[in-house]
Design a protein around this motif. Sequence first.
Motif, PDB file in Angstrom:
ATOM      1  N   ASP B 141       6.774 -11.109   7.112  1.00 20.89           N
ATOM      2  CA  ASP B 141       5.859 -11.054   7.940  1.00 20.89           C
ATOM      3  C   ASP B 141       6.066 -10.004   9.102  1.00 20.89           C
ATOM      4  OD1 ASP B 141       3.984 -11.816   6.037  1.00 20.89           O
ATOM      5  OD2 ASP B 141       3.771 -13.793   7.104  1.00 20.89           O
ATOM      6  N   LEU B 142       7.264 -10.548   9.562  1.00 15.47           N
ATOM      7  CA  LEU B 142       8.271  -9.756  10.698  1.00 15.47           C
ATOM      8  C   LEU B 142       8.144  -8.055  10.394  1.00 15.47           C
ATOM      9  CD1 LEU B 142      10.246 -10.725  13.431  1.00 15.47           C
ATOM     10  CD2 LEU B 142      11.131  -8.952  12.417  1.00 15.47           C
ATOM     11  N   ILE B 143       8.702  -7.879   9.217  1.00 14.99           N
ATOM     12  CA  ILE B 143       8.868  -6.550   8.643  1.00 14.99           C
ATOM     13  C   ILE B 143       7.463  -5.679   8.556  1.00 14.99           C
ATOM     14  CG2 ILE B 143       9.820  -5.085   6.913  1.00 14.99           C
ATOM     15  CD1 ILE B 143      11.979  -7.413   6.377  1.00 14.99           C
ATOM     16  N   LEU B 144       6.750  -6.584   7.954  1.00 12.30           N
ATOM     17  CA  LEU B 144       5.193  -6.132   7.523  1.00 12.30           C
ATOM     18  C   LEU B 144       4.421  -5.618   8.661  1.00 12.30           C
ATOM     19  CD1 LEU B 144       2.882  -5.807   5.547  1.00 12.30           C
ATOM     20  CD2 LEU B 144       2.462  -8.169   5.784  1.00 12.30           C
ATOM     21  N   ASN B 145       4.418  -6.629  10.036  1.00 13.80           N
ATOM     22  CA  ASN B 145       3.737  -6.268  11.242  1.00 13.80           C
ATOM     23  C   ASN B 145       4.240  -4.995  11.754  1.00 13.80           C
ATOM     24  OD1 ASN B 145       2.485  -8.735  11.116  1.00 13.80           O
ATOM     25  ND2 ASN B 145       3.754  -9.889  12.240  1.00 13.80           N
ATOM     26  N   GLY B 146       5.646  -4.689  11.796  1.00 16.87           N
ATOM     27  CA  GLY B 146       6.346  -3.381  11.979  1.00 16.87           C
ATOM     28  C   GLY B 146       5.713  -2.223  11.216  1.00 16.87           C
ATOM     29  N   LEU B 147       5.546  -2.315  10.008  1.00 12.46           N
ATOM     30  CA  LEU B 147       5.032  -1.272   9.098  1.00 12.46           C
ATOM     31  C   LEU B 147       3.755  -1.046   9.391  1.00 12.46           C
ATOM     32  CD1 LEU B 147       7.102  -1.984   5.661  1.00 12.46           C
ATOM     33  CD2 LEU B 147       7.730  -0.615   7.465  1.00 12.46           C
ATOM     34  N   LYS B 148       2.875  -2.106   9.604  1.00  8.80           N
ATOM     35  CA  LYS B 148       1.545  -2.166   9.973  1.00  8.80           C
ATOM     36  C   LYS B 148       1.550  -1.319  11.314  1.00  8.80           C
ATOM     37  CE  LYS B 148      -0.639  -6.085   7.662  1.00  8.80           C
ATOM     38  NZ  LYS B 148      -1.060  -7.510   7.705  1.00  8.80           N
ATOM     39  N   ALA B 149       2.026  -1.510  12.202  1.00 12.33           N
ATOM     40  CA  ALA B 149       2.058  -0.531  13.450  1.00 12.33           C
ATOM     41  C   ALA B 149       2.307   0.756  12.998  1.00 12.33           C
ATOM     42  CB  ALA B 149       2.945  -1.161  14.395  1.00 12.33           C
ATOM     43  N   MET B 150       3.237   0.985  12.080  1.00 14.50           N
ATOM     44  CA  MET B 150       3.540   2.389  11.733  1.00 14.50           C
ATOM     45  C   MET B 150       2.583   3.132  10.953  1.00 14.50           C
ATOM     46  SD  MET B 150       7.388   1.900  10.798  1.00 14.50           S
ATOM     47  CE  MET B 150       7.943   3.588  10.128  1.00 14.50           C
ATOM     48  N   ARG B 151       1.751   2.302  10.261  1.00 11.43           N
ATOM     49  CA  ARG B 151       0.762   2.981   9.612  1.00 11.43           C
ATOM     50  C   ARG B 151      -0.432   3.179  10.483  1.00 11.43           C
ATOM     51  NH1 ARG B 151      -2.125  -1.108   5.669  1.00 11.43           N
ATOM     52  NH2 ARG B 151      -2.681  -1.893   7.833  1.00 11.43           N
ATOM     53  N   ASP B 152      -0.698   2.358  11.478  1.00 10.20           N
ATOM     54  CA  ASP B 152      -1.847   2.387  12.244  1.00 10.20           C
ATOM     55  C   ASP B 152      -1.727   3.627  13.028  1.00 10.20           C
ATOM     56  OD1 ASP B 152      -2.937   0.151  10.734  1.00 10.20           O
ATOM     57  OD2 ASP B 152      -2.489  -1.089  12.617  1.00 10.20           O
ATOM     58  N   ARG B 153      -0.284   3.831  13.421  1.00  7.77           N
ATOM     59  CA  ARG B 153      -0.118   5.075  14.111  1.00  7.77           C
ATOM     60  C   ARG B 153      -0.074   6.305  13.343  1.00  7.77           C
ATOM     61  NH1 ARG B 153       4.225   1.959  16.758  1.00  7.77           N
ATOM     62  NH2 ARG B 153       5.663   3.191  15.537  1.00  7.77           N
ATOM     63  N   GLY B 154       0.106   6.196  12.111  1.00  6.60           N
ATOM     64  CA  GLY B 154      -0.364   7.354  11.288  1.00  6.60           C
ATOM     65  C   GLY B 154       1.047   7.866  10.950  1.00  6.60           C
ATOM     66  N   GLU B 155       2.050   7.044  11.041  1.00  6.37           N
ATOM     67  CA  GLU B 155       3.524   7.435  10.624  1.00  6.37           C
ATOM     68  C   GLU B 155       3.705   7.016   9.047  1.00  6.37           C
ATOM     69  OE1 GLU B 155       4.981   6.290  14.951  1.00  6.37           O
ATOM     70  OE2 GLU B 155       6.251   5.504  13.300  1.00  6.37           O
ATOM     71  N   LEU B 156       2.916   6.088   8.549  1.00  4.19           N
ATOM     72  CA  LEU B 156       2.985   5.614   7.200  1.00  4.19           C
ATOM     73  C   LEU B 156       1.652   6.149   6.449  1.00  4.19           C
ATOM     74  CD1 LEU B 156       5.143   2.422   7.161  1.00  4.19           C
ATOM     75  CD2 LEU B 156       5.671   4.642   6.025  1.00  4.19           C
ATOM     76  N   ARG B 157       1.715   6.562   5.178  1.00  4.34           N
ATOM     77  CA  ARG B 157       0.374   6.724   4.512  1.00  4.34           C
ATOM     78  C   ARG B 157      -0.566   5.725   4.417  1.00  4.34           C
ATOM     79  NH1 ARG B 157       3.553   9.435  -0.416  1.00  4.34           N
ATOM     80  NH2 ARG B 157       2.046   7.788  -1.642  1.00  4.34           N
ATOM     81  N   ALA B 158      -1.803   5.675   4.159  1.00  3.00           N
ATOM     82  CA  ALA B 158      -2.750   4.694   4.175  1.00  3.00           C
ATOM     83  C   ALA B 158      -2.658   3.906   2.992  1.00  3.00           C
ATOM     84  CB  ALA B 158      -4.250   5.217   4.529  1.00  3.00           C
ATOM     85  N   ASP B 159      -2.170   4.679   1.879  1.00  2.00           N
ATOM     86  CA  ASP B 159      -2.180   4.026   0.770  1.00  2.00           C
ATOM     87  C   ASP B 159      -0.810   3.325   0.336  1.00  2.00           C
ATOM     88  OD1 ASP B 159      -0.568   6.334   0.456  1.00  2.00           O
ATOM     89  OD2 ASP B 159      -1.088   6.623  -1.700  1.00  2.00           O
ATOM     90  N   ALA B 160       0.125   3.311   1.370  1.00  2.09           N
ATOM     91  CA  ALA B 160       1.553   2.624   1.139  1.00  2.09           C
ATOM     92  C   ALA B 160       1.054   1.010   0.967  1.00  2.09           C
ATOM     93  CB  ALA B 160       2.328   3.092   2.301  1.00  2.09           C
ATOM     94  N   ASP B 161       1.790   0.335  -0.123  1.00  2.00           N
ATOM     95  CA  ASP B 161       1.785  -1.037  -0.242  1.00  2.00           C
ATOM     96  C   ASP B 161       2.881  -1.717   0.578  1.00  2.00           C
ATOM     97  OD1 ASP B 161       2.036  -3.761  -1.015  1.00  2.00           O
ATOM     98  OD2 ASP B 161       1.846  -3.155  -3.406  1.00  2.00           O
ATOM     99  N   LEU B 162       2.313  -1.883   1.982  1.00  2.00           N
ATOM    100  CA  LEU B 162       3.302  -2.497   3.044  1.00  2.00           C
ATOM    101  C   LEU B 162       3.984  -3.760   2.495  1.00  2.00           C
ATOM    102  CD1 LEU B 162       1.260  -1.543   6.057  1.00  2.00           C
ATOM    103  CD2 LEU B 162       2.762   0.038   4.528  1.00  2.00           C
ATOM    104  N   ASP B 163       3.085  -4.649   1.799  1.00  2.00           N
ATOM    105  CA  ASP B 163       3.744  -5.890   1.047  1.00  2.00           C
ATOM    106  C   ASP B 163       4.915  -5.573   0.330  1.00  2.00           C
ATOM    107  OD1 ASP B 163       3.119  -8.490   1.881  1.00  2.00           O
ATOM    108  OD2 ASP B 163       1.140  -8.255   1.143  1.00  2.00           O
ATOM    109  N   GLU B 164       4.720  -4.520  -0.514  1.00  2.00           N
ATOM    110  CA  GLU B 164       5.888  -4.274  -1.521  1.00  2.00           C
ATOM    111  C   GLU B 164       7.107  -3.650  -0.520  1.00  2.00           C
ATOM    112  OE1 GLU B 164       5.873  -2.922  -5.561  1.00  2.00           O
ATOM    113  OE2 GLU B 164       6.311  -1.038  -4.844  1.00  2.00           O
ATOM    114  N   LEU B 165       6.733  -2.845   0.326  1.00  2.00           N
ATOM    115  CA  LEU B 165       7.769  -2.217   1.184  1.00  2.00           C
ATOM    116  C   LEU B 165       8.609  -3.267   1.936  1.00  2.00           C
ATOM    117  CD1 LEU B 165       6.107   0.954   2.483  1.00  2.00           C
ATOM    118  CD2 LEU B 165       7.304   0.568   0.405  1.00  2.00           C
ATOM    119  N   SER B 166       7.914  -4.104   2.351  1.00  2.00           N
ATOM    120  CA  SER B 166       8.517  -5.303   3.192  1.00  2.00           C
ATOM    121  C   SER B 166       9.512  -6.302   2.179  1.00  2.00           C
ATOM    122  CB  SER B 166       7.395  -6.363   4.068  1.00  2.00           C
ATOM    123  OG  SER B 166       6.330  -5.469   4.669  1.00  2.00           O
TER     124      SER B 166
END
Lengths: 207, 207
Positions: B141-166
């Motif tokens: 979840d700690l990793i996931l929260n970071g990736l969510k922030a990146m997605r919300d800032r538009g740095e990661l694509r909206a269709d990225a499976d952030l759970d899988e990446l974490s």
Amino acid sequence: MTAPSKPRRLTPKGQATRNRIVDAATALIARQGVAGTSIEDVRAEAGVSGSQLYHYFESKQELIRAVITRHADPTLDSTRPRIEALDSFDALRAWADAAIEQQLANDCRGYCNLGTLAGELGVSDEESRTDIADGFLRWKDLILNGLKAMRDRGELRADADLDELSYALLTGLQGGVLLTQIMRDVRPLEAVLNSALAYIHSFATAA
Amino acid sequence: MTAPSKPRRLTPKGQATRNRIVDAATALIARQGVAGTSIEDVRAEAGVSGSQLYHYFESKQELIRAVITRHADPTLDSTRPRIEALDSFDALRAWADAAIEQQLANDCRGYCNLGTLAGELGVSDEESRTDIADGFLRWKDLILNGLKAMRDRGELRADADLDELSYALLTGLQGGVLLTQIMRDVRPLEAVLNSALAYIHSFATAA
């Protein structure tokens, strides 16, 4: 440290008995861990007498080495997806899928591999550590040989670091099985294998 | 299964003594494994009396739970690279580099984390398994929260499976530390972290 067991010439019947004992030990350790498996458990599961068992294995440590050796040898291991050659993207994906299927079939429990043995034995027992490290190297080389064939056929770029790609896939598989067993959830294994395969694929010449 | 220890209200001095005991247990388990670490070892390493130790921990099992809890909590763990927020590609790379550096600084030995504890304890001990699984989820979840922030800032694509990446990054780190400890070679950790970071990067919007 004890000396490695002397190779013995066994009759076919003796070899079959020895295999049955190692099968039993492998299955029990997968379910109960090394610490939770006694020589007596193995004897009962294999259906052999105590003197038969001690004829082949003088100690629990010697028996554990045989289980490690089995997991360490891709050609001996019958519990894993059989590997002919990991020398195409399709073969790599099929291998990953088989590993995931194996976890699902076992409800993400009771499946043991070098990685779980490594966790239980390797940190504190130097003899087991070196045996398991040798096994990891054999698996790494098996992956590496497949990737080399792909590079030689022009499917992977000449500048791909094939050692790194092999380690990424092997480490992902081992870590993935460990986390999947602990979390009772196949997603860690799926995720890390997808990641390693995507990494390999990023060095494809056609990409 | 024993009930989880009741939270006790400790004086600052009591809390410091308890911390010293958990520090000692954490260090010894890293060097010797759980099975190779006795209560008496911990008592001597922490420099406390037996009655002091038993005042805080009624059993070895309770002490091990405290070590698991420490490794499971990103904010408590002082042996790992401190994590503020894993919310940029640079922060993720710096975190991976710090984990690699930590292995090199220890000669790839004697460093323990949830993954190595999982291997030693988790397969056969249900209570430890669930504690460690909870810890893996907190790290995920700690990793996931970071990736969510990146997605919300538009740095990661909206269709990225952030759970899988974490999961890919967490599993890579845990498996990588395990293989690196067993093989006494940092390449498995480097490879699997490069792989997981490349996978995350493949979902970058700018890519």
